[in-house]
Design a protein around this motif. Structure first.
Motif, short mmCIF file in Angstrom:
data_model
loop_
_atom_site.label_atom_id
_atom_site.label_comp_id
_atom_site.label_asym_id
_atom_site.label_seq_id
_atom_site.Cartn_x
_atom_site.Cartn_y
_atom_site.Cartn_z
N ILE A 81 0.84 -1.20 0.00
CA ILE A 81 0.00 0.00 0.00
C ILE A 81 0.88 1.25 0.00
O ILE A 81 0.64 2.20 -0.76
N ALA A 82 1.89 1.27 0.85
CA ALA A 82 2.77 2.43 0.93
C ALA A 82 3.51 2.67 -0.38
O ALA A 82 3.62 3.82 -0.85
N GLN A 83 4.02 1.61 -0.98
CA GLN A 83 4.75 1.76 -2.24
C GLN A 83 3.84 2.26 -3.35
O GLN A 83 4.22 3.15 -4.13
N GLY A 84 2.64 1.71 -3.44
CA GLY A 84 1.71 2.16 -4.46
C GLY A 84 1.30 3.61 -4.26
O GLY A 84 1.21 4.39 -5.23
N TRP A 85 1.07 3.98 -3.00
CA TRP A 85 0.68 5.36 -2.69
C TRP A 85 1.80 6.33 -3.07
O TRP A 85 1.55 7.40 -3.62
N SER A 86 3.04 5.94 -2.79
CA SER A 86 4.17 6.84 -3.07
C SER A 86 4.36 7.07 -4.56
O SER A 86 4.80 8.13 -4.98
N VAL A 87 4.02 6.07 -5.36
CA VAL A 87 4.12 6.23 -6.81
C VAL A 87 3.06 7.21 -7.31
O VAL A 87 3.31 8.08 -8.15
N ALA A 88 1.85 7.09 -6.75
CA ALA A 88 0.74 7.92 -7.21
C ALA A 88 0.79 9.34 -6.66
O ALA A 88 0.44 10.30 -7.35
N LYS A 89 1.25 9.49 -5.40
CA LYS A 89 1.15 10.79 -4.72
C LYS A 89 2.49 11.40 -4.33
O LYS A 89 2.53 12.50 -3.78
N LYS A 90 3.59 10.69 -4.54
CA LYS A 90 4.92 11.21 -4.21
C LYS A 90 5.06 11.57 -2.73
O LYS A 90 5.58 12.63 -2.37
N VAL A 91 4.59 10.70 -1.85
CA VAL A 91 4.72 10.94 -0.42
C VAL A 91 6.04 10.37 0.10
O VAL A 91 6.68 9.55 -0.56
N ARG A 92 6.45 10.81 1.28
CA ARG A 92 7.63 10.25 1.95
C ARG A 92 7.24 8.91 2.56
O ARG A 92 6.11 8.75 3.05
N LEU A 93 8.16 7.97 2.59
CA LEU A 93 7.94 6.67 3.22
C LEU A 93 8.94 6.50 4.36
O LEU A 93 10.12 6.80 4.20
N ILE A 94 8.46 6.00 5.49
CA ILE A 94 9.33 5.75 6.63
C ILE A 94 8.98 4.38 7.22
O ILE A 94 7.82 4.11 7.54
N GLY A 95 9.97 3.52 7.34
CA GLY A 95 9.78 2.21 7.95
C GLY A 95 10.16 2.24 9.42
O GLY A 95 11.16 2.86 9.80
N VAL A 96 9.36 1.57 10.25
CA VAL A 96 9.56 1.56 11.70
C VAL A 96 9.50 0.12 12.20
O VAL A 96 8.64 -0.66 11.76
N SER A 97 10.39 -0.25 13.10
CA SER A 97 10.34 -1.57 13.72
C SER A 97 9.06 -1.71 14.55
O SER A 97 8.75 -0.85 15.39
N SER A 98 8.32 -2.78 14.32
CA SER A 98 7.10 -3.01 15.10
C SER A 98 7.43 -3.32 16.56
O SER A 98 6.63 -3.02 17.45
N ALA A 99 8.60 -3.91 16.81
CA ALA A 99 9.02 -4.14 18.20
C ALA A 99 9.25 -2.81 18.91
O ALA A 99 8.84 -2.63 20.07
N ASP A 100 9.89 -1.86 18.22
CA ASP A 100 10.09 -0.53 18.82
C ASP A 100 8.76 0.18 19.03
O ASP A 100 8.58 0.90 20.03
N ALA A 101 7.83 -0.01 18.10
CA ALA A 101 6.51 0.62 18.24
C ALA A 101 5.78 0.05 19.45
O ALA A 101 5.13 0.79 20.20
N LEU A 102 5.89 -1.26 19.66
CA LEU A 102 5.26 -1.88 20.82
C LEU A 102 5.90 -1.37 22.10
O LEU A 102 5.21 -1.05 23.08
N ALA A 103 7.23 -1.27 22.10
CA ALA A 103 7.93 -0.76 23.29
C ALA A 103 7.50 0.67 23.60
O ALA A 103 7.25 1.02 24.77
N ALA A 104 7.40 1.50 22.58
CA ALA A 104 6.99 2.89 22.79
C ALA A 104 5.57 2.96 23.33
O ALA A 104 5.26 3.79 24.20
N MET A 105 4.69 2.10 22.84
CA MET A 105 3.31 2.07 23.31
C MET A 105 3.25 1.69 24.78
O MET A 105 2.50 2.29 25.57
N LEU A 106 4.07 0.71 25.19
CA LEU A 106 4.07 0.29 26.59
C LEU A 106 4.50 1.43 27.52
O LEU A 106 3.92 1.63 28.59
#
Length: 219
Positions: A81-106
């Motif tokens: 979804i992100a790759q397709g969106w970036s081709v159509a709309k030229k948005v920035r893409l940022i990848g984030v570790s889901s483990a880090d996201a879980l840690a931040a949420m905790l």
């Protein structure tokens, strides 16, 4: 910065609209437990979030993606979804570790003592990352790695704080928690560099293993 965040690495898939800035809260969040066979549910979540945030698709300038580890299918859907969106709309893409996201949420929910995040890696193993909390921020003190199930049981039996998604049936005593799109978005807002669409890949610590099929036999 208006960030559309996608976190599909566990059974609790979520999408969030996050406006970057001090003290900002997600403008909208939608959560679902099924992406559908072709990821159609994902687009329903995105549509719901954009409507609730009163954003148009053109308002989104950044897409943040939880890269796992976790559900390979779910992460692949989010990346596509992100790759397709970036081709159509030229948005920035940022990848984030889901483990880090879980840690931040905790930590946002009040966790203060050191803790371990574990995510099912199949084949009798788990992904494991260890964190401490400093000034209200989760700090990784032991990088993500593969660990045997027995090692995680030892952590639980010794009284350590162990959190993770989708593992309660295999790890009695684990405190079930899920990474969220909102924390993926918040972490992405703090990252100085974007990721090229071609470079977005699921976090997967194993080397690919293929078994060569035997040649066909003809009578």
């Amino acid at each position: 910065m208006k960030i559309l965040a996608l976190e599909f690495s566990s059974r609790m898939r979520s999408v969030a609209a996050v406006k970057a800035g001090p003290g900002e809260q997600p403008a909208a969040v939608a959560t679902g437990s099924d992406l559908g066979s072709r990821g159609t549910r994902a687009f329903q979540l995105i549509t719901t979030v954009l409507k609730e945030a009163a954003w148009e698709r053109d308002d989104v300038d950044t897409i943040a993606v939880g890269l796992g580890p976790g559900s390979y299918h779910g992460v692949r859907v989010a990346i596509a979804i992100a790759q397709g969106w970036s081709v159509a709309k030229k948005v920035r893409l940022i990848g984030v570790s889901s483990a880090d996201a879980l840690a931040a949420m905790l930590v946002l929910k009040g966790q203060q003592a050191p803790f371990i995040v574990v995510i099912d890696a199949q084949r009798g193993e788990f992904y494991r990352a260890d964190y401490t909390v400093e000034s209200g921020v989760a700090r990784e003190v032991c990088a993500l790695r593969l660990a045997k199930t027995a090692e995680i049981h030892d952590c639980l039996n010794s009284g350590k704080n162990v959190f993770g998604p989708d593992s309660a049936d295999r790890l009695p005593g684990i405190r079930e928690a899920f990474p969220t799109a909102a924390t993926v978005g918040f972490l992405a807002a703090k990252m100085p560099t974007e990721t090229s669409g071609a470079s977005l890949e699921p976090i997967y610590l194993r080397e690919p293993a293929f078994v060569k099929a035997p040649p066909p036999r003809f009578a």
